[in-house]
Design a protein around this motif. Structure first.
Motif, mmCIF file in Angstrom:
data_model
loop_
_atom_site.group_PDB
_atom_site.id
_atom_site.type_symbol
_atom_site.label_atom_id
_atom_site.label_comp_id
_atom_site.label_asym_id
_atom_site.label_seq_id
_atom_site.Cartn_x
_atom_site.Cartn_y
_atom_site.Cartn_z
ATOM 1 N N ALA A 40 51.395 34.859 40.609
ATOM 2 C CA ALA A 40 50.961 35.908 41.250
ATOM 3 C C ALA A 40 51.329 36.947 40.733
ATOM 4 N N GLN A 41 50.228 37.875 40.903
ATOM 5 C CA GLN A 41 50.170 39.236 40.219
ATOM 6 C C GLN A 41 50.209 40.322 41.190
ATOM 7 N N PHE A 42 50.366 41.692 40.845
ATOM 8 C CA PHE A 42 50.249 42.903 41.786
ATOM 9 C C PHE A 42 48.951 43.305 42.276
ATOM 10 N N VAL A 43 48.761 43.322 43.310
ATOM 11 C CA VAL A 43 47.616 44.046 43.758
ATOM 12 C C VAL A 43 47.272 45.387 43.193
ATOM 13 N N HIS A 44 45.882 45.717 43.300
ATOM 14 C CA HIS A 44 45.850 47.208 42.565
ATOM 15 C C HIS A 44 44.860 47.940 43.723
ATOM 16 N N VAL A 164 39.565 34.407 54.419
ATOM 17 C CA VAL A 164 38.432 34.920 53.453
ATOM 18 C C VAL A 164 39.052 34.883 51.959
ATOM 19 N N ALA A 165 38.402 34.464 51.127
ATOM 20 C CA ALA A 165 38.696 34.466 49.807
ATOM 21 C C ALA A 165 40.209 33.638 49.501
ATOM 22 N N GLY A 166 40.440 32.736 50.239
ATOM 23 C CA GLY A 166 41.653 32.052 50.205
ATOM 24 C C GLY A 166 42.894 32.702 50.744
ATOM 25 N N LEU A 167 42.448 33.936 51.239
ATOM 26 C CA LEU A 167 43.813 34.879 51.799
ATOM 27 C C LEU A 167 43.586 34.834 53.604
ATOM 28 N N CYS A 168 44.702 34.958 54.129
ATOM 29 C CA CYS A 168 45.009 34.653 55.435
ATOM 30 C C CYS A 168 45.528 36.190 55.697
ATOM 31 N N ILE A 169 44.494 37.011 56.186
ATOM 32 C CA ILE A 169 44.455 38.615 56.637
ATOM 33 C C ILE A 169 44.976 38.718 58.193
ATOM 34 N N GLY A 248 48.731 55.963 47.695
ATOM 35 C CA GLY A 248 48.055 57.266 47.252
ATOM 36 C C GLY A 248 46.595 57.341 47.533
ATOM 37 N N GLY A 249 46.335 56.554 48.535
ATOM 38 C CA GLY A 249 44.717 56.542 49.084
ATOM 39 C C GLY A 249 44.564 55.480 50.311
ATOM 40 N N PRO A 250 43.332 55.240 50.657
ATOM 41 C CA PRO A 250 43.149 54.699 51.712
ATOM 42 C C PRO A 250 42.970 53.169 51.663
ATOM 43 N N ALA A 251 42.757 52.598 50.521
ATOM 44 C CA ALA A 251 42.068 51.169 50.273
ATOM 45 C C ALA A 251 42.803 50.560 49.147
ATOM 46 N N LEU A 252 42.893 49.347 49.274
ATOM 47 C CA LEU A 252 43.406 48.304 48.368
ATOM 48 C C LEU A 252 42.102 47.229 48.145
ATOM 49 N N ASP A 253 42.170 46.584 46.867
ATOM 50 C CA ASP A 253 41.537 45.525 46.742
ATOM 51 C C ASP A 253 42.635 44.256 46.539
ATOM 52 N N VAL A 254 42.336 43.376 47.382
ATOM 53 C CA VAL A 254 43.293 42.095 47.204
ATOM 54 C C VAL A 254 42.706 40.672 47.004
ATOM 55 N N SER A 255 43.526 40.101 46.348
ATOM 56 C CA SER A 255 43.026 38.704 45.890
ATOM 57 C C SER A 255 44.273 38.006 45.845
ATOM 58 N N LEU A 256 44.146 36.551 45.914
ATOM 59 C CA LEU A 256 45.045 35.470 46.156
ATOM 60 C C LEU A 256 46.058 35.697 44.706
ATOM 61 N N ASP A 257 45.339 35.739 43.524
ATOM 62 C CA ASP A 257 46.057 35.580 42.201
ATOM 63 C C ASP A 257 46.538 37.004 41.943
ATOM 64 N N ARG A 258 46.428 38.052 42.825
ATOM 65 C CA ARG A 258 47.115 39.372 42.427
ATOM 66 C C ARG A 258 47.984 39.620 43.764
ATOM 67 N N LEU A 259 48.502 38.783 44.257
ATOM 68 C CA LEU A 259 49.661 39.184 45.340
ATOM 69 C C LEU A 259 51.077 39.586 44.753
ATOM 70 N N PRO A 260 51.452 40.308 45.376
ATOM 71 C CA PRO A 260 52.895 40.938 44.570
ATOM 72 C C PRO A 260 53.800 39.546 44.789
ATOM 73 N N SER A 261 54.703 39.390 43.815
ATOM 74 C CA SER A 261 55.759 38.228 43.899
ATOM 75 C C SER A 261 56.877 38.537 44.915
ATOM 76 N N ARG A 262 57.075 39.818 45.182
ATOM 77 C CA ARG A 262 58.071 40.326 46.301
ATOM 78 C C ARG A 262 57.513 40.824 47.482
ATOM 79 N N PRO A 263 57.898 40.484 48.912
ATOM 80 C CA PRO A 263 57.004 41.095 49.997
ATOM 81 C C PRO A 263 57.214 42.543 49.642
ATOM 82 N N THR A 264 56.039 43.188 49.966
ATOM 83 C CA THR A 264 55.732 44.514 49.661
ATOM 84 C C THR A 264 55.130 45.173 50.930
#
Length: 278
Positions: A40-44, A164-169, A248-264
């Motif tokens: 897992a990698q960090f979301v951007h 969606v996209a392998g994620l549960c939101i 620092g803004g209103p939005a994030l792109d999130v994908s399964l392989d970029r989830l942070p390794s620590r709850p954030t």
């Protein structure tokens, strides 16, 4: 449109046939034992000059408890929809609503919206949604709310889950109590959760802290906060178990392989949706 007509609309939505499924949804792990995700990698932070990348969901915090979720396939979904997104000329594909207060729903959604999902049904009965659009599955778990007469409306709120996209939101809505064991099980594993952190109008902060510690979501997005003091009170109580990132803004792109390794906790700053090119 009266609430009674909305109840009829909700029943119609349940009874209506679901659109043909194209089996294009990446399998998720919502109802499964949760474990660490290798690699897992960090979301951007999202960039609005690009289309949504494959296997990615863009989450835009619009206002209060309303979020716009956009997919790579071009679907747009709005939570706790009030009828207004800002200056963008957008007709969402799906809107979800809760009726604790007028800032979480509208009696007059645009009739061109294909799927309007109220989070309540007949008083005390609740409602069940399972809308499969191929790329996205939208479902709900009913919880209770305090009624306008200081009583309890059983099953009057919905936790909506987007697979969606392998994620549960998950969007906890206007939550008024900690879910019970059955409700936790129905909600399942949430990679991303939008949580009301006002500390009183919904659940108090100790209860919300307990809920979020149990859910163990990779990303928590605070919502329904009234000023910096309210937000800071929540963040102070969460620092021991969660990393805190001011996006620092209103939005994030999130994908399964970029989830942070620590709850954030990802702090998004709400902004009306005014751009239409992404």
């Amino acid at each position: 449109m009266t609430v009674f007509r909305w109840l009829a609309l909700g029943a119609w939505i349940i009874a209506s046939p679901v659109l043909a499924q194209d089996n294009s949804r990446t399998p998720s792990h919502c109802i499964a034992l949760a474990g660490d995700i290798d690699g897992a990698q960090f979301v951007h932070q999202a960039r609005f000059d690009l289309n949504v990348a494959p296997d990615t969901v863009r989450i835009h915090y619009v206002a209060h408890a309303s979020f716009l979720l956009s997919t790579a396939g071009g679907l747009n979904m709005v939570t706790d929809y009030t009828g207004f997104l800002g200056g963008a000329e957008m007709i969402p594909d799906v809107v979800t609503m809760n009726h604790a207060h007028g800032t979480h729903w509208t009696a007059n959604p645009n009739p061109e919206i294909p799927h309007v999902l109220p989070g309540w049904g007949p008083f005390g009965v609740g409602i069940d949604h399972r809308l499969d659009l191929g790329e996205v599955l939208v479902r709900n778990v009913s919880t209770d709310i305090r009624s306008q007469w200081s009583g309890t409306e059983e099953n009057g709120n919905s936790v909506f889950v987007f697979e969606v996209a392998g994620l549960c939101i998950g969007h906890l809505g206007h939550l008024h109590h900690e879910p019970n064991a059955e409700q936790y099980a129905a909600i399942g594993r949430l990679d991303v959760v939008m949580a009301a952190v006002d500390g009183g109008t919904t659940v108090d902060l100790p209860t919300m802290t307990r809920i979020l510690n149990r859910l163990k979501s990779s990303i928590v997005i605070p919502m329904h906060w009234f000023g910096e003091y309210t937000l800071d009170q929540f963040l102070v109580g969460m620092r021991d178990n969660f990393q805190i990132v001011e996006v620092g803004g209103p939005a994030l792109d999130v994908s399964l392989d970029r989830l942070p390794s620590r709850p954030t906790i990802m702090v998004l700053r709400p902004s009306w949706r005014i751009d239409t090119d992404d």
